[in-house]
Motif scaffolding. Structure first.
Motif, PDB file in Angstrom:
ATOM      1  N   ALA A 129       1.308 -11.055 -11.706  1.00 53.73           N
ATOM      2  CA  ALA A 129       0.647 -10.589 -10.486  1.00 53.73           C
ATOM      3  C   ALA A 129       1.229  -9.238 -10.059  1.00 53.73           C
ATOM      4  CB  ALA A 129       0.827 -11.622  -9.371  1.00 53.73           C
ATOM      5  N   HIS A 130       2.552  -9.111 -10.121  1.00 55.24           N
ATOM      6  CA  HIS A 130       3.162  -7.818  -9.778  1.00 55.24           C
ATOM      7  C   HIS A 130       2.726  -6.737 -10.751  1.00 55.24           C
ATOM      8  CE1 HIS A 130       5.576  -8.717  -6.379  1.00 55.24           C
ATOM      9  NE2 HIS A 130       6.355  -9.597  -6.986  1.00 55.24           N
ATOM     10  N   LEU A 131       2.777  -7.070 -12.054  1.00 56.12           N
ATOM     11  CA  LEU A 131       2.468  -6.055 -13.064  1.00 56.12           C
ATOM     12  C   LEU A 131       1.036  -5.570 -12.922  1.00 56.12           C
ATOM     13  CD1 LEU A 131       4.236  -7.615 -16.147  1.00 56.12           C
ATOM     14  CD2 LEU A 131       4.823  -5.482 -15.019  1.00 56.12           C
ATOM     15  N   ARG A 132       0.151  -6.477 -12.564  1.00 52.52           N
ATOM     16  CA  ARG A 132      -1.257  -6.074 -12.479  1.00 52.52           C
ATOM     17  C   ARG A 132      -1.594  -5.416 -11.163  1.00 52.52           C
ATOM     18  NH1 ARG A 132      -5.153  -9.594 -16.015  1.00 52.52           N
ATOM     19  NH2 ARG A 132      -6.691  -8.887 -14.526  1.00 52.52           N
ATOM     20  N   HIS A 133      -0.939  -5.836 -10.093  1.00 53.50           N
ATOM     21  CA  HIS A 133      -1.433  -5.414  -8.784  1.00 53.50           C
ATOM     22  C   HIS A 133      -0.429  -4.699  -7.894  1.00 53.50           C
ATOM     23  CE1 HIS A 133      -5.160  -7.448  -9.620  1.00 53.50           C
ATOM     24  NE2 HIS A 133      -4.531  -8.567  -9.869  1.00 53.50           N
ATOM     25  N   SER A 134       0.851  -4.679  -8.255  1.00 54.56           N
ATOM     26  CA  SER A 134       1.829  -4.009  -7.389  1.00 54.56           C
ATOM     27  C   SER A 134       2.138  -2.627  -7.916  1.00 54.56           C
ATOM     28  CB  SER A 134       3.146  -4.798  -7.347  1.00 54.56           C
ATOM     29  OG  SER A 134       3.013  -5.937  -6.568  1.00 54.56           O
ATOM     30  N   THR A 135       2.377  -1.709  -7.006  1.00 55.35           N
ATOM     31  CA  THR A 135       2.900  -0.411  -7.415  1.00 55.35           C
ATOM     32  C   THR A 135       4.414  -0.525  -7.416  1.00 55.35           C
ATOM     33  OG1 THR A 135       1.076   0.599  -6.268  1.00 55.35           O
ATOM     34  CG2 THR A 135       2.865   2.044  -6.939  1.00 55.35           C
ATOM     35  N   PRO A 136       5.059  -0.280  -8.566  1.00 53.34           N
ATOM     36  CA  PRO A 136       6.507  -0.457  -8.585  1.00 53.34           C
ATOM     37  C   PRO A 136       7.224   0.701  -7.887  1.00 53.34           C
ATOM     38  CG  PRO A 136       5.733   0.216 -10.732  1.00 53.34           C
ATOM     39  CD  PRO A 136       4.513   0.075  -9.859  1.00 53.34           C
ATOM     40  N   ALA A 137       8.466   0.439  -7.529  1.00 54.26           N
ATOM     41  CA  ALA A 137       9.403   1.461  -7.060  1.00 54.26           C
ATOM     42  C   ALA A 137       8.840   2.320  -5.937  1.00 54.26           C
ATOM     43  CB  ALA A 137       9.841   2.341  -8.234  1.00 54.26           C
ATOM     44  N   ARG A 138       8.349   1.675  -4.901  1.00 50.84           N
ATOM     45  CA  ARG A 138       7.991   2.452  -3.715  1.00 50.84           C
ATOM     46  C   ARG A 138       9.271   2.812  -2.981  1.00 50.84           C
ATOM     47  NH1 ARG A 138       2.451   2.370  -2.052  1.00 50.84           N
ATOM     48  NH2 ARG A 138       1.290   0.809  -3.218  1.00 50.84           N
ATOM     49  N   PRO A 139       9.299   3.981  -2.343  1.00 49.79           N
ATOM     50  CA  PRO A 139      10.555   4.373  -1.688  1.00 49.79           C
ATOM     51  C   PRO A 139      10.887   3.417  -0.542  1.00 49.79           C
ATOM     52  CG  PRO A 139       8.792   5.918  -1.200  1.00 49.79           C
ATOM     53  CD  PRO A 139       8.276   5.012  -2.256  1.00 49.79           C
ATOM     54  N   ALA A 140      12.135   2.981  -0.519  1.00 52.27           N
ATOM     55  CA  ALA A 140      12.561   2.045   0.522  1.00 52.27           C
ATOM     56  C   ALA A 140      13.258   2.779   1.656  1.00 52.27           C
ATOM     57  CB  ALA A 140      13.507   1.019  -0.090  1.00 52.27           C
ATOM     58  N   ARG A 141      13.367   4.079   1.540  1.00 51.34           N
ATOM     59  CA  ARG A 141      14.045   4.867   2.573  1.00 51.34           C
ATOM     60  C   ARG A 141      13.396   4.644   3.924  1.00 51.34           C
ATOM     61  NH1 ARG A 141      17.483   8.368   0.108  1.00 51.34           N
ATOM     62  NH2 ARG A 141      16.754   8.680  -2.012  1.00 51.34           N
ATOM     63  N   GLY A 142      14.243   4.510   4.955  1.00 47.22           N
ATOM     64  CA  GLY A 142      13.714   4.384   6.312  1.00 47.22           C
ATOM     65  C   GLY A 142      13.327   2.961   6.668  1.00 47.22           C
ATOM     66  N   LEU A 143      13.355   2.066   5.704  1.00 48.28           N
ATOM     67  CA  LEU A 143      13.025   0.679   6.027  1.00 48.28           C
ATOM     68  C   LEU A 143      14.310  -0.099   6.241  1.00 48.28           C
ATOM     69  CD1 LEU A 143      10.161  -0.287   3.562  1.00 48.28           C
ATOM     70  CD2 LEU A 143      10.086  -0.382   6.053  1.00 48.28           C
ATOM     71  N   ASP A 184      13.291 -11.211  -7.413  1.00 53.51           N
ATOM     72  CA  ASP A 184      14.008 -10.699  -6.252  1.00 53.51           C
ATOM     73  C   ASP A 184      13.347  -9.469  -5.636  1.00 53.51           C
ATOM     74  OD1 ASP A 184      14.424  -8.816  -8.137  1.00 53.51           O
ATOM     75  OD2 ASP A 184      16.591  -8.978  -8.196  1.00 53.51           O
ATOM     76  N   ASN A 185      12.193  -9.078  -6.175  1.00 45.20           N
ATOM     77  CA  ASN A 185      11.422  -7.958  -5.634  1.00 45.20           C
ATOM     78  C   ASN A 185      12.097  -6.602  -5.798  1.00 45.20           C
ATOM     79  OD1 ASN A 185       9.018  -9.175  -4.786  1.00 45.20           O
ATOM     80  ND2 ASN A 185      10.096 -10.116  -3.093  1.00 45.20           N
ATOM     81  N   SER A 186      13.132  -6.540  -6.609  1.00 43.44           N
ATOM     82  CA  SER A 186      13.721  -5.223  -6.864  1.00 43.44           C
ATOM     83  C   SER A 186      12.709  -4.342  -7.607  1.00 43.44           C
ATOM     84  CB  SER A 186      14.999  -5.362  -7.684  1.00 43.44           C
ATOM     85  OG  SER A 186      14.740  -6.091  -8.861  1.00 43.44           O
ATOM     86  N   TYR A 187      11.733  -4.995  -8.236  1.00 41.41           N
ATOM     87  CA  TYR A 187      10.673  -4.261  -8.931  1.00 41.41           C
ATOM     88  C   TYR A 187       9.889  -3.381  -7.969  1.00 41.41           C
ATOM     89  CZ  TYR A 187       6.241  -3.777 -11.519  1.00 41.41           C
ATOM     90  OH  TYR A 187       5.123  -3.298 -12.155  1.00 41.41           O
ATOM     91  N   LEU A 188       9.744  -3.846  -6.728  1.00 41.88           N
ATOM     92  CA  LEU A 188       8.843  -3.167  -5.791  1.00 41.88           C
ATOM     93  C   LEU A 188       9.452  -1.912  -5.184  1.00 41.88           C
ATOM     94  CD1 LEU A 188       7.494  -6.246  -3.812  1.00 41.88           C
ATOM     95  CD2 LEU A 188       6.308  -4.927  -5.553  1.00 41.88           C
ATOM     96  N   TRP A 189      10.766  -1.842  -5.130  1.00 37.45           N
ATOM     97  CA  TRP A 189      11.390  -0.827  -4.298  1.00 37.45           C
ATOM     98  C   TRP A 189      12.233   0.138  -5.101  1.00 37.45           C
ATOM     99  CZ3 TRP A 189       9.027  -1.050   0.113  1.00 37.45           C
ATOM    100  CH2 TRP A 189       8.531  -2.272   0.567  1.00 37.45           C
ATOM    101  N   ASP A 190      12.267   1.341  -4.589  1.00 34.17           N
ATOM    102  CA  ASP A 190      13.180   2.340  -5.119  1.00 34.17           C
ATOM    103  C   ASP A 190      14.196   2.617  -4.021  1.00 34.17           C
ATOM    104  OD1 ASP A 190      14.508   4.434  -6.124  1.00 34.17           O
ATOM    105  OD2 ASP A 190      12.843   5.862  -6.027  1.00 34.17           O
ATOM    106  N   VAL A 225      13.833 -12.015 -12.938  1.00 30.78           N
ATOM    107  CA  VAL A 225      13.970 -10.617 -12.544  1.00 30.78           C
ATOM    108  C   VAL A 225      12.936  -9.823 -13.319  1.00 30.78           C
ATOM    109  CG1 VAL A 225      15.490  -8.623 -12.449  1.00 30.78           C
ATOM    110  CG2 VAL A 225      16.450 -10.900 -12.189  1.00 30.78           C
ATOM    111  N   LEU A 226      12.258  -8.939 -12.618  1.00 28.91           N
ATOM    112  CA  LEU A 226      11.268  -8.093 -13.273  1.00 28.91           C
ATOM    113  C   LEU A 226      11.799  -6.667 -13.263  1.00 28.91           C
ATOM    114  CD1 LEU A 226       8.408  -8.062 -14.479  1.00 28.91           C
ATOM    115  CD2 LEU A 226       7.540  -7.610 -12.198  1.00 28.91           C
ATOM    116  N   VAL A 227      11.980  -6.103 -14.453  1.00 24.44           N
ATOM    117  CA  VAL A 227      12.473  -4.733 -14.563  1.00 24.44           C
ATOM    118  C   VAL A 227      11.486  -3.966 -15.419  1.00 24.44           C
ATOM    119  CG1 VAL A 227      14.396  -3.272 -15.198  1.00 24.44           C
ATOM    120  CG2 VAL A 227      14.808  -5.647 -14.564  1.00 24.44           C
ATOM    121  N   GLY A 228      10.785  -3.037 -14.828  1.00 26.78           N
ATOM    122  CA  GLY A 228       9.777  -2.314 -15.595  1.00 26.78           C
ATOM    123  C   GLY A 228       8.806  -3.322 -16.178  1.00 26.78           C
TER     124      GLY A 228
END
Lengths: 544, 272
Positions: free
Chosen positions: A55-69, A192-198, A28-31
């Motif tokens: 890879a996530h830490l270097r290249h992903s933007t964390p906590a993108r809004p998941a609303r509407g998906l 679990d990719n919870s890092y990616l989404w808000d 799990v990646l948290v912050g």
């Protein structure tokens, strides 16, 4: 957690990553914290987990809004994002391809057209260039992915998000069922990719990681000190009985840029160990014990102790002998001191270890051991082996503070006293309480060192966080005060160094102690060894 | 000096151009400082090119370079010279520093903090407006040759040593700070020096970058440019990348198994 993995993460990511163990089977990646399953077996799988998180830490933007998906859209977009950031990372670290390729989920049965199977097949398709699949959707995924990478470049998140939408839409039309409750990311090394989404406040997915203790950050200071200490306060009367003396010290005010005279009161106390049994201690007794690290014997550097031009000794000092011959030829009175010998340096070293005994040291770490427990073990270890480390005289003191009027200071082991059973009992009874007013404690510690009869003197501070206290609201204030205290001690010929058990300690520790005299132990269990090494270094130093 | 010893510094002259790739404007700054014969400190981590830079500058200025690696047992006599016995009696022999001062060389004291502070004070009168070197044993006052310049190097990164320069020594110098060059430049340097392809050099540099992140976390210093060149040379000779990195970086840098495992991870992240 395995500290090699922590170092690996730090090196690959280029930023501080805290690696901790977590019960369960998935990372799990948290912050900036990576929680790795503690019973994942294979080293190669753990490494792939670290690399994927990097890879996530270097290249992903964390906590993108998941609303509407829709949930399926999120799952597909996450899988595409996983592949995108892995490929980006592989561009910088080509060897990682093998790590990722070797850790994919096993190939699903070709007849399995469930959502998880399709994603697993797509993962293989994107990670293994030679892999073949006969499914149209999976092949379309690879084609779209490669086209997008060629057209927009791997950095273009939005372009990949667009193909994720297309692919999710296709799945919808194919009537592929998606059960969020049953779905887990197929590749075992991916988080679990919870890092990616808000997910917003309403429907945050329950995450056991969030419940974990936030290390590095201190708990918010209670407004009322009495309240805060109510549960771990010793019975009334003990405090007063064991007080040994009160000392006042100035404190540096960074706004006024001067010392406020007699601002802090340091209360020296005998640790109340008679009959006082803390609940923590029982917990410690049951907890994991760290095996004592194999400590290298410190070599006394002979060359620092080579005494030249002696009246007597084991060896002829060649330079002096030549001068004697020259003087004799020149008919001058020769200097008869022409021997040299190795000897112990004339100045023994004194080391004062200053332990942070604030309340945050009680927080149990990921191994069930608190910093306090480990500090105690490290202190005992150091005291037992001080001779091996070139430390001649060792003292172990501790401090905690409850406003400027009450900086508690405990002399657990004084200079010149042998470490005996009493030390163990004293240490066992010490509790972590209150806050960390480091400057006042440092000044008091330095005053103890002034009494030492030699000038190889050092203070080694062990702490788990930035200085703080409940009557100070400016976070920089106590840092600047501690910095000032360090400077004062150095002027007085006392070397001050720090070992911080806080992965994100860089900024303030460097500010306080200078960039050379600090070490950071990411992993609390490394502390005894790091402390012993640092103590040995300080013990062997030449006077500066 | 008679004709037989026309050039006492002949051995110290640099004939061929030492390879140096500037990372900034340090060459121009050095030339300015040399124009005023200003004493210089070169600061920077191990193996980042300080010594090479001085060699390059000495070559480009056409000055001989007298290099002295300082150590703790070095005495002032080792710098300025001493009386030695020979068949006819005693004779004075100039030390390397005196040689450079007398005949106009650039004198480079490598790792100057390793020398004891009481040794380094002999350079004080040389590094201010006086530019003299008193040889008290010989009773001579040597005035510095107009071309003489003093350069010292200093590695501030060792946490292990309490060694530092006396403020009174330090204040006499202007300082140039060195660091490992940026990735592209460092790869170019490794590629040139080890004579390996740019792609291989870039991978080696990426390993070094990762290791430098672990400074203060168990490593005193990360992988240096020099180590990368060693690794490149071995790879060029046919040693596998993993083995040469193991030999020149991992084992050379650490004894700690966890740290070694992390360093191996960085190597594998490049070479699989």
């Amino acid at each position: 957690m395995n500290s090699a993995l922590s170092l690996l993460a730090r090196g690959l990511a280029g930023i501080d990553v805290e690696v901790q163990a977590l019960a369960g089977a998935r990372p799990v990646l948290v912050g900036k914290r990576l929680l790795l399953p503690e019973d994942a077996a294979a080293e190669s799988l753990l490494r792939a987990m670290v690399a994927h998180a990097v890879a996530h830490l270097r290249h992903s933007t964390p906590a993108r809004p998941a609303r509407g998906l829709k949930p399926m859209g999120i799952a597909v977009a996450s899988a595409i994002e996983d592949a995108r950031v892995e490929q980006l990372l592989c561009r910088d670290f080509p060897g990682l391809r093998g790590w990722f390729a070797g850790s994919q989920a096993p190939a699903p049965h070709p007849k399995d057209l469930g959502f998880a199977a399709l994603i697993a097949r797509m993962d293989r398709m994107l990670a293994l260039p030679a892999w073949q699949d006969d499914n149209h959707w999976v092949n379309k995924a690879r084609r779209l992915f490669d086209e997008t990478a060629a057209r927009a470049g791997l950095e273009d998140y939005d372009a990949f998000r667009a193909i994720a939408s297309i692919l999710a839409n296709d799945l919808g039309q194919m009537r592929v069922r998606f059960e969020p409750r049953d779905y887990a990311v197929p590749a075992p090394y991916r988080d679990d990719n919870s890092y990616l989404w808000d997910f917003g406040d309403a429907d945050t997915p329950p995450d056991d990681a969030i419940a974990l203790q936030q290390s590095g950050a201190r708990p918010p200071p209670p407004t009322d000190a009495r309240n805060a200490g109510s549960d771990d306060r010793p019975p009334e009367g003990i405090d007063e009985m064991t007080e040994l003396g009160r000392f006042t010290y100035p404190e540096w005010d960074r706004r006024l840029e001067r010392l406020r005279a007699d601002w802090c009161t340091v209360i020296e106390k005998l640790p109340a160990w008679q009959g006082l049994r803390a609940p923590r201690e029982q917990a410690m007794a049951g907890g994991e014990r760290i095996p004592p690290p194999a400590l290298p014997l410190a070599r006394h550097l002979d060359r620092t102790h080579r005494l030249r031009r002696q009246w007597e000794g084991d060896d002829v000092d060649l330079d002096a002998a030549i001068e004697v011959m020259i003087d004799r030829r020149a008919r001058l009175q020769p200097d008869p001191r022409l021997f040299m010998r190795t000897g112990k340096g004339p100045r023994p070293s004194s080391l004062l270890v200053l332990l942070d005994l604030s309340a945050s040291a009680n927080d149990p770490g990921p191994h069930g051991l608190s910093l306090l427990d480990i500090e105690k073990q490290a202190a005992l270890l150091l005291s037992a082996s001080k001779a091996a480390h070139g430390i001649d005289r060792l003292a172990i003191h501790g401090f905690s503070s409850n406003t400027r009027a009450e900086v508690h200071y405990y002399r657990l082991l004084d200079f010149g006293r042998p470490p005996d059973a009493a030390l163990q009992a004293t240490l066992a009874a010490v509790q972590g309480r209150y806050s960390t007013r480091m400057g006042a404690a440092l000044r008091h510690a330095a005053s103890h060192l002034h009494g030492e009869p030699n000038d190889r003197r050092a203070i080694l501070v062990v702490t788990d966080g930035a200085p703080s206290d409940i009557d100070v609201h400016d976070p920089a204030y106590l840092i600047e005060d501690a910095r000032q205290a360090v400077a004062e001690a150095r002027t007085a010929g006392v070397r001050v160094a720090c070992m911080a058990v806080d992965g994100v300690a860089d900024a303030y520790v460097r500010r306080i102690f200078g960039w050379r005299d600090h070490g950071i132990a990411d992993d609390v269990r490394k502390l005894p060894r790091r402390l012993a090494h640092m103590g040995a270094r300080l013990g062997m130093l030449r006077p500066g | 000096m008679n004709a037989a010893v026309a050039d006492p510094l002949a051995a110290y002259r640099i004939e061929t151009e030492p390879f140096y790739r500037p990372a900034g404007n340090e060459v121009a700054l050095y030339r300015q400082a040399y124009g005023h014969r200003m004493p210089l400190i070169l600061k920077g981590p191990t193996g980042c090119g300080k010594t090479r830079f001085v060699e390059h500058m000495a070559w480009s200025l056409g000055r001989p370079l007298v290099t002295l690696a300082c150590n703790e047992d070095m005495t002032a006599s080792d710098l300025v010279g001493r009386y030695l016995l020979d068949a006819d009696g005693t004779a004075w022999h100039d030390g390397p520093l005196t040689l450079a001062v007398r005949h106009g060389a650039i004198c480079y004291l490598d790792e100057v903090v390793e020398a004891r502070q009481d040794t380094t004070v002999v350079i004080h009168p040389l590094t201010d407006a006086r530019r003299i070197l008193p040889l008290d044993k010989k009773g001579e006052l040597v005035r510095a040759h107009p071309d003489f310049q003093l350069v010292v190097s200093y590695n501030p990164g060792y946490q292990s040593s309490a060694k530092d320069m006396k403020p009174s020594t330090r204040q006499r110098f202007a300082a140039l700070e060195f660091d490992y060059p940026d990735s592209a430049l460092e790869a170019e340097i490794v590629s040139h020096e080890a004579q390996v392809g740019l792609d291989l050099a870039a991978r080696l540099v990426a390993i070094a970058r990762c290791s430098r992140e672990l400074k203060q976390r168990g490593l005193d210093e990360g992988v240096s440019t020099r180590m990368l060149i060693y690794a490149g040379v071995l790879i060029r000779d046919g040693v596998t990348p993993r083995e040469s990195c193991e030999m020149t970086m991992t084992r050379a840098l650490t004894d700690d198994p966890d740290m070694a495992s992390a360093l191996r991870g960085f190597v594998e992240a490049q070479f699989g």
